[in-house]
Design a protein around this motif. Structure first.
Motif, short mmCIF file in Angstrom:
data_model
loop_
_atom_site.label_atom_id
_atom_site.label_comp_id
_atom_site.label_asym_id
_atom_site.label_seq_id
_atom_site.Cartn_x
_atom_site.Cartn_y
_atom_site.Cartn_z
N SER A 35 -52.54 17.13 -38.28
CA SER A 35 -52.06 17.80 -37.08
C SER A 35 -52.93 19.04 -36.84
O SER A 35 -52.76 20.08 -37.47
CB SER A 35 -50.60 18.21 -37.24
N VAL A 36 -53.89 18.92 -35.94
CA VAL A 36 -54.90 19.96 -35.74
C VAL A 36 -54.32 21.09 -34.89
O VAL A 36 -53.97 20.89 -33.72
CB VAL A 36 -56.16 19.39 -35.08
N TRP A 61 -58.48 15.40 -33.52
CA TRP A 61 -57.07 15.50 -33.14
C TRP A 61 -56.43 14.13 -32.94
O TRP A 61 -55.22 13.98 -33.10
CB TRP A 61 -56.91 16.34 -31.87
N THR A 62 -57.22 13.12 -32.63
CA THR A 62 -56.67 11.78 -32.39
C THR A 62 -56.21 11.11 -33.70
O THR A 62 -55.42 10.16 -33.66
CB THR A 62 -57.70 10.88 -31.71
N PRO A 74 -41.79 9.11 -12.24
CA PRO A 74 -40.54 9.79 -11.86
C PRO A 74 -40.02 10.78 -12.90
O PRO A 74 -39.35 11.74 -12.54
CB PRO A 74 -39.55 8.63 -11.66
N LEU A 75 -40.29 10.55 -14.18
CA LEU A 75 -39.79 11.47 -15.20
C LEU A 75 -40.60 12.76 -15.28
O LEU A 75 -40.12 13.77 -15.80
CB LEU A 75 -39.77 10.78 -16.57
N GLU A 76 -41.83 12.73 -14.81
CA GLU A 76 -42.71 13.92 -14.77
C GLU A 76 -42.78 14.64 -16.12
O GLU A 76 -42.64 15.85 -16.21
CB GLU A 76 -42.25 14.89 -13.68
N VAL A 77 -43.02 13.87 -17.17
CA VAL A 77 -43.17 14.44 -18.51
C VAL A 77 -44.50 15.20 -18.59
O VAL A 77 -45.53 14.71 -18.14
CB VAL A 77 -43.11 13.34 -19.58
N THR A 78 -44.48 16.39 -19.14
CA THR A 78 -45.70 17.20 -19.25
C THR A 78 -46.07 17.52 -20.69
O THR A 78 -47.08 18.18 -20.93
CB THR A 78 -45.53 18.53 -18.49
N THR A 79 -45.28 17.06 -21.65
CA THR A 79 -45.57 17.34 -23.06
C THR A 79 -46.68 16.43 -23.55
O THR A 79 -46.53 15.20 -23.59
CB THR A 79 -44.30 17.10 -23.92
N ASN A 80 -47.82 17.03 -23.90
CA ASN A 80 -48.99 16.24 -24.31
C ASN A 80 -48.72 15.38 -25.53
O ASN A 80 -49.24 14.26 -25.64
CB ASN A 80 -50.18 17.17 -24.58
N LEU A 81 -47.92 15.89 -26.47
CA LEU A 81 -47.61 15.11 -27.66
C LEU A 81 -46.97 13.78 -27.29
O LEU A 81 -47.39 12.72 -27.76
CB LEU A 81 -46.67 15.91 -28.58
N PHE A 82 -45.98 13.82 -26.41
CA PHE A 82 -45.28 12.60 -26.02
C PHE A 82 -46.19 11.70 -25.19
O PHE A 82 -46.22 10.48 -25.39
CB PHE A 82 -44.03 12.98 -25.22
#
Length: 362
Positions: A125-126, A149-150, A195-203
């Motif tokens: 986890s960088v 990071w990948t 539609p959910l507009e998720v912005t969390t890069n992890l997810f």
């Protein structure tokens, strides 16, 4: 007769390592524009799709590995493949490359920052990308390795696949279950960006990489019946062109893209990398090498010149990583007592129909 996907990739005599080598080289070439601060970068995100290809190939190979191995042995294999070379690149970057770069580029190396660079990134986890001010004069400062990071998402996929395929019931019905999982991940990705507009890069990254990994797994279970016909590859290629044209490739292009990667691995008459797989070393070492090449003032070679130079240097380091770290540690894992690793799954038992009410040992 045209071989099936499973038959073509069932031995080491295939081109998968060469395909991964090409994908790693593609990452190097696109990163050149970012690291060197060059203008007119390619419009197509080639590096992103190269990484997608890595995940698709891994999904196929990992499914096969887990079907052969018990969970403990499987996880030992995965850890021995990922961590030793990864830890080496962290330590050598922090305590060798970065100090030398500070001398060359006029930056400042700090012992505390070097120690935290290794410690903070130790488990994939960088969270720290720079080492002191060693890249202060670089066109792309503060990032010594923008590729590793990948690996966190790769290892998460390993764990998820390992847990899923440990259950005997899942193993007996792997094809429909993996197919449902793949469709679910693709649908979740579309909803997350829509539609959910998720912005969390992890997810979002878990969904993106998970979809390509699951596509590779699905093709593994389709492999015994799926033949590697050139016509199928042509159809997949045309489909990908259309999906790119309508900006749909990243949403629903996982399966045809994964098939093209595996088709190339099964059909190309190239055996580079069969005995010495340097693709992983090429991937994890390229970014520090490219940063150092730019700090040496060699950016005047232009993006293509610095890319070729970086590729050649990184190939040498990747060869050293394979011979001195990866190959020896892969051999070391075979010396672990079998009693510590647990039993291997009985695939013949899993494949045999069972009387109602009798459950095999998982």
């Amino acid at each position: 007769m045209t071989p099936t996907l499973r038959d073509a990739l069932s031995t080491r005599e295939n081109a998968l390592n060469f395909v991964r080598l090409v994908l790693a080289a593609v990452v190097i070439f696109e990163h050149t524009w970012i690291i060197g601060g060059y203008e007119n970068a390619p419009d197509i995100p080639l590096a992103s799709w190269a990484v997608n290809g890595f995940f698709a190939i891994s999904g196929y190979l990992i499914a096969g590995s887990k079907m052969r191995l018990g969970f403990r042995e499987y996880m030992v294999h995965r850890a021995f493949r990922i961590f030793p070379a990864y830890w080496a690149v962290l330590v050598l970057t922090a305590f060798a490359v970065a100090p030398l770069a500070s001398f060359v580029g006029g930056g400042q190396w700090q012992l505390g920052s070097a120690l935290s660079y290794v410690g903070n990134n130790f488990l994939l986890s960088v969270s720290q990308f720079g080492v002191g001010e060693t890249l202060a004069t670089a066109p792309y400062p503060d990032v010594w390795n923008g590729s590793i990071w990948t690996l966190f998402f790769e290892f998460v996929a390993y764990i998820a696949a390992g847990v899923l395929l440990t259950f005997a019931w899942v193993r007996r019905h792997a094809l429909p279950i993996v197919a449902i999982g793949f469709v679910g991940i693709v649908a979740a990705q579309i909803l997350a960006h829509g539609p959910l507009e998720v912005t969390t890069n992890l997810f979002l990254n878990l969904l993106r990489f998970g979809a390509f990994f699951a596509a590779g797994m699905l093709l593994y279970f389709l492999g015994p019946k799926l033949r590697l016909r050139n016509s199928f590859a042509a159809i997949a290629a045309v489909l990908m062109v259309l999906l790119f044209a309508f900006d749909l490739a990243i949403w629903v292009g996982q399966l045809p893209f994964a098939f093209l990667m595996l088709w190339a691995g099964g059909r190309l008459p190239v055996r580079i990398g069969v005995k010495n797989d340097v693709s992983y070393g090429l991937y994890i070492w390229a970014f520090p090498v490219q940063q150092f090449v730019i700090l040496l003032g060699l950016g005047g070679l232009g993006p293509w010149g610095t890319a070729v130079l970086s590729l050649l240097i990184t190939l040498a380091l990747a060869w050293g990583s394979w011979k001195l770290i990866e190959e020896p540690t892969n051999g070391l894992r075979r010396k672990i007592p079998k009693s510590w690793l647990g039993p291997r799954p009985n695939n013949q038992e899993l494949a045999r129909p069972r009387p109602r009410g009798i459950t095999p040992q998982s």
